[in-house]
Design a protein around this motif. Structure first.
Motif, mmCIF file in Angstrom:
data_model
loop_
_atom_site.group_PDB
_atom_site.id
_atom_site.type_symbol
_atom_site.label_atom_id
_atom_site.label_comp_id
_atom_site.label_asym_id
_atom_site.label_seq_id
_atom_site.Cartn_x
_atom_site.Cartn_y
_atom_site.Cartn_z
ATOM 1 N N TRP A 195 42.001 43.728 35.144
ATOM 2 C CA TRP A 195 41.946 42.320 35.528
ATOM 3 C C TRP A 195 40.700 41.644 34.973
ATOM 4 N N ARG A 204 37.416 35.712 27.706
ATOM 5 C CA ARG A 204 38.402 36.106 28.708
ATOM 6 C C ARG A 204 38.952 34.871 29.409
ATOM 7 N N GLU A 255 41.357 33.680 32.914
ATOM 8 C CA GLU A 255 42.168 33.884 34.111
ATOM 9 C C GLU A 255 42.197 32.575 34.900
ATOM 10 N N TRP A 256 43.247 32.413 35.713
ATOM 11 C CA TRP A 256 43.502 31.138 36.377
ATOM 12 C C TRP A 256 42.913 31.071 37.789
ATOM 13 N N GLU A 279 41.266 32.996 41.965
ATOM 14 C CA GLU A 279 41.439 34.430 41.721
ATOM 15 C C GLU A 279 40.888 34.814 40.350
ATOM 16 N N GLY A 280 40.966 33.883 39.406
ATOM 17 C CA GLY A 280 40.396 34.134 38.083
ATOM 18 C C GLY A 280 38.886 34.263 38.133
ATOM 19 N N LEU A 311 36.767 37.602 36.958
ATOM 20 C CA LEU A 311 35.868 37.518 35.813
ATOM 21 C C LEU A 311 34.386 37.522 36.174
ATOM 22 N N GLY A 362 33.863 33.686 30.225
ATOM 23 C CA GLY A 362 35.113 33.539 30.960
ATOM 24 C C GLY A 362 35.547 32.087 31.008
ATOM 25 N N VAL A 384 38.234 29.500 32.812
ATOM 26 C CA VAL A 384 39.041 29.481 34.038
ATOM 27 C C VAL A 384 39.791 28.154 34.138
ATOM 28 N N GLU A 418 45.297 36.799 26.973
ATOM 29 C CA GLU A 418 45.461 35.550 27.706
ATOM 30 C C GLU A 418 44.723 34.402 27.011
#
Length: 247
Positions: free
Chosen positions: A4, A12, A14-15, A18-19, A23, A141, A143, A189
């Protein structure tokens, strides 16, 4: 192996909240992307010489604390979350800006120890360049905030529902990632978002997506037009002591 956290990648993605959780331990910089509308409005405020204090959505105490600190709370006067409302905001204004996505995520990211930036389509390349400098070879990261089912930002009703990944934030994140293509290895991603941004007619996509159509139906099509202007700004909102300032 931490699948993850995408620890094998330099860039990287992630949404949502939770992202940030996925991260936060591996990234030196976190870029929050909320195109419609928090990060676009922030870009315009800073571009006029102002500053933005992100406020968690419907957190009355945080709003009162912001006003006590000298900020003007968006929504209580002529300035709101809408980009069009701040195009002529006076230089030096400290605007406390609540939103269910971008502002709330900036507040959450502030606790991670990473540098926190607010990015959108307008300042994608400028934010990418600053992030690369701050990260100095360490992972970055990105997001995308996404939307939330059940929230009506134009009204007073609605609760926090599940995440709705959205076109505008996918493209905004992708534009930033594409501008970081020289920085290092992208996660799958991140790479997919970059490909989407580079292959898409962005103004058309924002006008036709669910969020864009919702704003247009409410009479706010000009906000979508302002948000869709790729790389028209050199403003880089960096979070310092809870306030987004141009850096």
């Amino acid at each position: 192996m931490d699948i993850w956290g995408q620890r094998e990648s330099d860039i990287r993605l992630e949404w949502g909240p939770e992202g940030i959780d996925a991260l936060k331990d591996g990234c030196a910089v976190l870029i929050i992307v909320d195109v419609l509308s928090f990060c676009t409005t922030t870009d315009l405020v800073l571009g006029n010489g102002g500053r933005v204090l992100p406020v968690r959505w419907r957190d009355r105490r945080a709003g009162e604390e912001a006003k006590a600190a000298g900020a003007i709370l968006a929504g209580e006067g002529e300035w709101t979350l809408r980009p069009c409302s701040v195009t002529e905001i006076p230089s030096g204004t400290l605007l406390a800006l609540p939103s269910p996505n971008g502002a709330t995520l900036c507040d959450a990211a502030a606790t991670t120890g990473a540098h926190v930036l607010a990015g959108c389509l307008r300042n994608a390349s400028a934010v990418a360049a600053r992030a690369a400098g701050l990260a100095d070879g360490r992972p970055i990261g990105v997001v995308p905030a996404g939307e939330r089912w059940g929230i009506d930002v134009l009204g007073d009703e609605g609760t926090f529902g599940p995440l709705r990944p959205c076109v505008e934030d996918h493209l905004g994140a992708g534009a930033i990632v594409a501008a970081l293509s020289h920085y290092g290895r992208m996660s799958a991603e991140a790479r997919l978002a970059a490909i989407a941004a580079e292959a898409t007619d962005i103004p058309e996509a924002l006008a036709e997506c669910s969020s864009g159509r919702e704003l247009a139906a409410a009479g706010h099509a000009n906000d979508v037009t302002l948000a869709a202007r790729l790389d028209t700004s050199s403003t880089v909102p960096v979070l310092r002591k809870g306030i987004l300032e141009d850096s």
